[in-house]
Design a protein around this motif. Structure first.
Motif: not given
Ligand code: GDP
Ligand code: MG
Length: 348
Positions: A208, A69, A73-74
């Motif tokens: 962020d 999480g 991968s993102t």
């Protein structure tokens, strides 16, 4: 040597001019520079190397590690979709990195200005997701060593391939959760062990979620902790080759860990399509250095340090493995009175 054409013709020379003589003549007649016989052409080797490299292409294997999480991968999708490979990523939309349950490699062929690159990402399942995380670095260490072993076995083969397939992990991006406090014992343990076998590039995941002050504080804190724990991340100080190298790498060392934001969604911002994360108060542009440090990470991996990352993998990390392995094997072979040329497959 510099006879003029007129003279030559009028004398009716029985010997036709050689190519060199003719070219000298043209220059002399035209009043241009005279051929320099002291020029051998050593610098043309660069062109020969360039041609060879263009034909062969380049390979880079990147591994991502971190808790589930954190956006591993993102971020890799971001890398494939960002400017390195926007074209090829569009063609291969289907190959999007799926949810990770095992160590999985995905390769993309990227091309820019005629130079081909095979970019492979090794995505690992959630690292340190268990309640007891003791030894959770082991499967990752094993994977890295397995790739060295495969390379070594190819290298010591009597009939060697002209080009040994290189699946060695050139760089491991380690995702630090954006807690804003300090490294966890697990982070320290992983980086301490793994930095001895692979190039580690730490990043602050999902940056962020931190304010700019929190980000700066956290970055500084992490640098201090890395130093205090003797963790040598890429680019390692001891491998700086000269003063210029040192100057460039020092700047990078001051920026590490990169505070990154990942996204595989494109948005329209001021008439341009950008990779970003849309929030109620605006869009975070992941490739914009005013918003996050993803672009610095990409530049380091691809634009400025790719060759160096590969060189250090091969001449330091792989070399260490090779020496240890051959040494070990010789000891075993000597003890059993066996020939030494074949390495016995064995768990490291
Ligand atoms: P992985 O388990 O580490 O591979 O994480 P994923 O890439 O699957 O991402 C997990 C979730 O975090 C998804 O919902 C992503 O959209 C989200 N995510 C990924 N990167 C970022 C980021 O940089 N910032 C924020 N806020 N969310 C992110
Ligand atoms: Mg994943």
């Amino acid at each position: 040597m510099s006879r003029l054409k007129g003279e030559n013709a009028s004398l009716g020379s029985p010997h036709p001019l050689s190519d060199v003589e003719q070219s000298i003549e043209k220059i002399a007649v035209g009043g241009g520079p005279v051929l320099d016989f002291s020029y051998v052409g050593i610098d043309a080797i660069l062109e020969q190397m360039r041609k060879k490299a263009m034909k062969q292409g380049f390979e880079l294997n990147i591994m991502v590690v971190g808790q589930s999480g954190l956006g591993k991968s993102t971020l890799m999708n971001t890398l494939f979709k960002s400017k390195v490979s926007r074209k090829s990523a569009l063609e291969k939309e289907k190959e999007k990195i799926p949810k990770t349950v095992e160590i999985k490699s995905i390769s993309h062929d990227v091309e820019e200005k005629g130079v081909r690159m095979k970019l492979t990402v090794i995505d690992t399942p959630g690292f340190g997701d268990q309640i007891n995380n003791e030894n959770c670095w082991q499967p990752i260490m094993k994977f890295i060593n397995d790739q060295y072993e495969a390379y070594l076995q190819e290298e010591i083969n009597i009939n060697r391939k002209k080009r040994i397939p290189d699946s060695r992990v050139h760089c491991c991006i380690y995702f630090i959760p954006p807690t804003g406090h300090c490294l966890r014992p697990l982070d320290v343990e992983f980086m301490r062990r793994l930095s001895k076998v692979v190039n580690i590039v730490p990043v602050i995941a999902k940056a962020d979620t931190l304010t700019l002050e929190e980000r700066d504080f956290f970055k500084q804190k992490i640098r201090e902790e890395l130093r205090a724990n003797g963790i040598d991340v890429y680019p390692q100080k001891e491998f700086d080759e000269d003063a210029e190298d040192r100057m460039i790498n020092e700047k990078i060392r001051e920026m590490i860990p990169f505070a990154v934001v990942g996204s595989d969604q494109e948005y329209q911002v001021n008439g341009r399509r950008l990779l970003g994360r849309k929030t109620k108060w605006g869009t975070i542009e992941v490739e914009n250095i005013a918003h996050c440090e993803f672009a610095y990470l990409r530049d380091l991996l691809i634009r400025t340090h790719m060759q160096n990352i590969k060189d250090i993998t091969s001449s330091i990390h792989y070399e260490l493995y090779r020496v240890r392995r051959l040494h070990e094997n010789n000891t075993v072979a000597a003890a059993n009175g066996l020939p030494e040329h074949r390495l016995v497959a064995h768990e490291m």
